[in-house]
Design an enzyme around this catalytic site. Structure first.
Site, PDB file in Angstrom:
ATOM      1  N   GLU A  42       0.822  -1.214   0.000  1.00 21.11           N
ATOM      2  CA  GLU A  42       0.000   0.000   0.000  1.00 21.11           C
ATOM      3  C   GLU A  42       0.856   1.264   0.000  1.00 21.11           C
ATOM      4  O   GLU A  42       0.539   2.243  -0.673  1.00 21.11           O
ATOM      5  CB  GLU A  42      -0.948   0.015   1.204  1.00 21.11           C
ATOM      6  CG  GLU A  42      -2.069  -1.022   1.132  1.00 21.11           C
ATOM      7  CD  GLU A  42      -2.965  -0.834  -0.080  1.00 21.11           C
ATOM      8  OE1 GLU A  42      -2.971   0.259  -0.668  1.00 21.11           O
ATOM      9  OE2 GLU A  42      -3.660  -1.797  -0.448  1.00 21.11           O
ATOM     10  N   TYR A 125      -6.333   6.658   4.175  1.00 25.11           N
ATOM     11  CA  TYR A 125      -6.514   5.621   3.157  1.00 25.11           C
ATOM     12  C   TYR A 125      -5.796   4.324   3.537  1.00 25.11           C
ATOM     13  O   TYR A 125      -6.402   3.242   3.558  1.00 25.11           O
ATOM     14  CB  TYR A 125      -6.011   6.069   1.769  1.00 25.11           C
ATOM     15  CG  TYR A 125      -5.810   4.856   0.898  1.00 25.11           C
ATOM     16  CD1 TYR A 125      -6.908   4.151   0.426  1.00 25.11           C
ATOM     17  CD2 TYR A 125      -4.528   4.324   0.677  1.00 25.11           C
ATOM     18  CE1 TYR A 125      -6.755   2.975  -0.281  1.00 25.11           C
ATOM     19  CE2 TYR A 125      -4.371   3.144  -0.021  1.00 25.11           C
ATOM     20  CZ  TYR A 125      -5.487   2.474  -0.493  1.00 25.11           C
ATOM     21  OH  TYR A 125      -5.325   1.302  -1.156  1.00 25.11           O
ATOM     22  N   ASP A 143      -9.321   5.876  -1.797  1.00 21.46           N
ATOM     23  CA  ASP A 143      -8.216   6.340  -2.630  1.00 21.46           C
ATOM     24  C   ASP A 143      -8.786   6.949  -3.906  1.00 21.46           C
ATOM     25  O   ASP A 143      -9.991   7.161  -4.018  1.00 21.46           O
ATOM     26  CB  ASP A 143      -7.278   5.178  -2.951  1.00 21.46           C
ATOM     27  CG  ASP A 143      -7.960   4.148  -3.840  1.00 21.46           C
ATOM     28  OD1 ASP A 143      -9.210   4.147  -3.891  1.00 21.46           O
ATOM     29  OD2 ASP A 143      -7.256   3.363  -4.483  1.00 21.46           O
TER      30      ASP A 143
END
Length: 376
Positions: A42, A125, A143
């Site tokens: 991520e 996020y 996102d």
DNA sequence: GAGACGTGGCG
DNA sequence: TCGCCAAGTCT
């Protein structure tokens, strides 16, 4: 904005997850739900495309298989692993967070979005992504994909460039997200955003959720997402100095804050700092640089233009133009005043170069190859 | 909350 | 060449 009934939400979940089960992308970080794997991927994927991340992720896991390996890694090895990926504070924050987990939390991962956001580099996020994918928490991961997909599905007119708009999307998605499979739901939205609902050149007519796409039904899909424009990058003109001696090439360490913080580069001189007048002849500017090298660093250098086109490099918010100047200095010079170091080109592969530094070196090599072979 | 923070790709 | 985009966060 359209509001969905409970039944409508359920139908959407089912359609989306059925499609995801059949069509999900096979990505290296989807082999398991290990929070370390989810987390590293991520962070790498922030503002970065999947195909760019894949090789970096594989090398990274090879070098730092566990959060403990990352926590105890040297900064050199870490930055080398991140070299070329950009947004380098991500790598530094990644290690900071690894140390928080290993040394402050005894290796125990936080599992809530609130606690995850205490870790360096993890914002709303990424916290939502880790909490939902690794820990099964029914929370949104908002996102760019989620902004794009849900703004089109529900005709949400809020400007996604505004920070406060995130809350609008989080509230809606938290109502729709299935408690049973929140991680799959969030990832399905991302896959949708990367396939049928991309930013440009998209074709929603084949989308599995086109029946839920209000803006498509209304023929106004291209109105979404609403996003205000960014400013254009500011221009900077530099001279780049390639100064070589028997001890190698001269490098300067960039400041610890700002763009390319702490990176070693060929010294750069900003044209604007050399004189107030625009129309100063170039020979005079070069003379000013030589004078400063002499007075500030006791370094005698006879600078000449390198016969290559100006090197350009555009960042998100800056556009650099760098004209290369070259000098060979005496063998036994005293460099103790210069805030830099001399490095032989044979050791460049051990350094971490930014892309712009690599461009400077490539341009210089091209020039010296066409004339003569220049050693260090 | 606007701006800083990298790089690569595409029309 | 240029503008915009690509799984954002920090200050």
């Amino acid at each position: 904005m359209i509001k969905w009934s409970h039944e409508r939400s359920q139908a959407f979940q089912e359609t989306l997850l059925d499609w995801y089960d059949q069509n999900k992308r096979d990505l290296p970080w989807r082999r398991d739900h290990n929070p370390y794997h989810v987390w590293v991927s991520e962070i790498m994927l922030q503002q970065t495309q999947v195909q760019t991340v894949i090789p970096y992720y594989l090398r990274f896991m090879d070098q730092f298989p566990t959060v403990e390996d990352l926590a105890t890694a040297t900064e050199d090895k870490l930055m080398k692993a991140w070299e070329g990926l950009g947004y380098y504070s991500r790598a530094r924050n990644l290690q900071k967070a690894a140390r928080q987990i290993v040394f402050d939390y005894q290796g125990r991962w936080p599992t809530t979005t609130e606690a995850l956001q205490e870790l360096s580099g993890i914002g709303p996020y990424t916290a939502g992504a880790i909490a939902s994918i690794a820990f099964g928490q029914p929370v949104a991961a908002v996102d760019g994909n989620a902004f794009r997909v849900f703004s089109r599905l529900l005709e949400i007119d809020d400007d996604i460039a505004k920070p406060q708009t995130r809350k609008v999307f989080e509230r809606i998605i938290n109502l729709i997200i299935p408690k049973a499979r929140p991680g799959d739901f969030n990832q399905a939205i991302m896959d949708l955003g990367a396939s049928y609902m991309t930013a440009t050149n998209y074709d929603t007519s084949q989308s599995p959720v086109k029946d839920f796409n209000q803006s498509y039904q209304d023929g106004i899909e291209d109105h979404y997402p609403v996003k205000t424009k960014k400013k254009r990058p500011i221009a900077h003109d530099y001279f780049g100095l390639i100064i070589h001696s028997k001890q190698g090439y001269l490098f300067e360490k960039r400041p610890s804050h700002g763009i390319l913080a702490n990176f070693w580069m060929f010294p750069l001189f900003d044209r604007e700092n050399l004189t107030d007048e625009k129309a100063t002849p170039e020979s005079m500017l070069v003379g000013k640089i030589e004078a400063r090298l002499q007075s500030e660093y006791q370094l005698s250098a006879d600078l000449h233009a390198v016969d290559v086109p100006t090197v350009t490099h555009t960042f998100t918010h800056q556009k650099w133009k760098i004209k290369l100047l070259e000098a060979q200095v005496a063998d036994n010079i005293d460099v103790s005043y210069f805030p830099g170091k001399w490095i032989h080109s044979s050791k460049f592969d051990q350094m971490t170069f930014s892309k712009v530094q690599s461009k400077l070196w490539l341009a210089y090599q091209k020039a010296s190859k066409s004339t003569q072979s220049v050693g260090d």
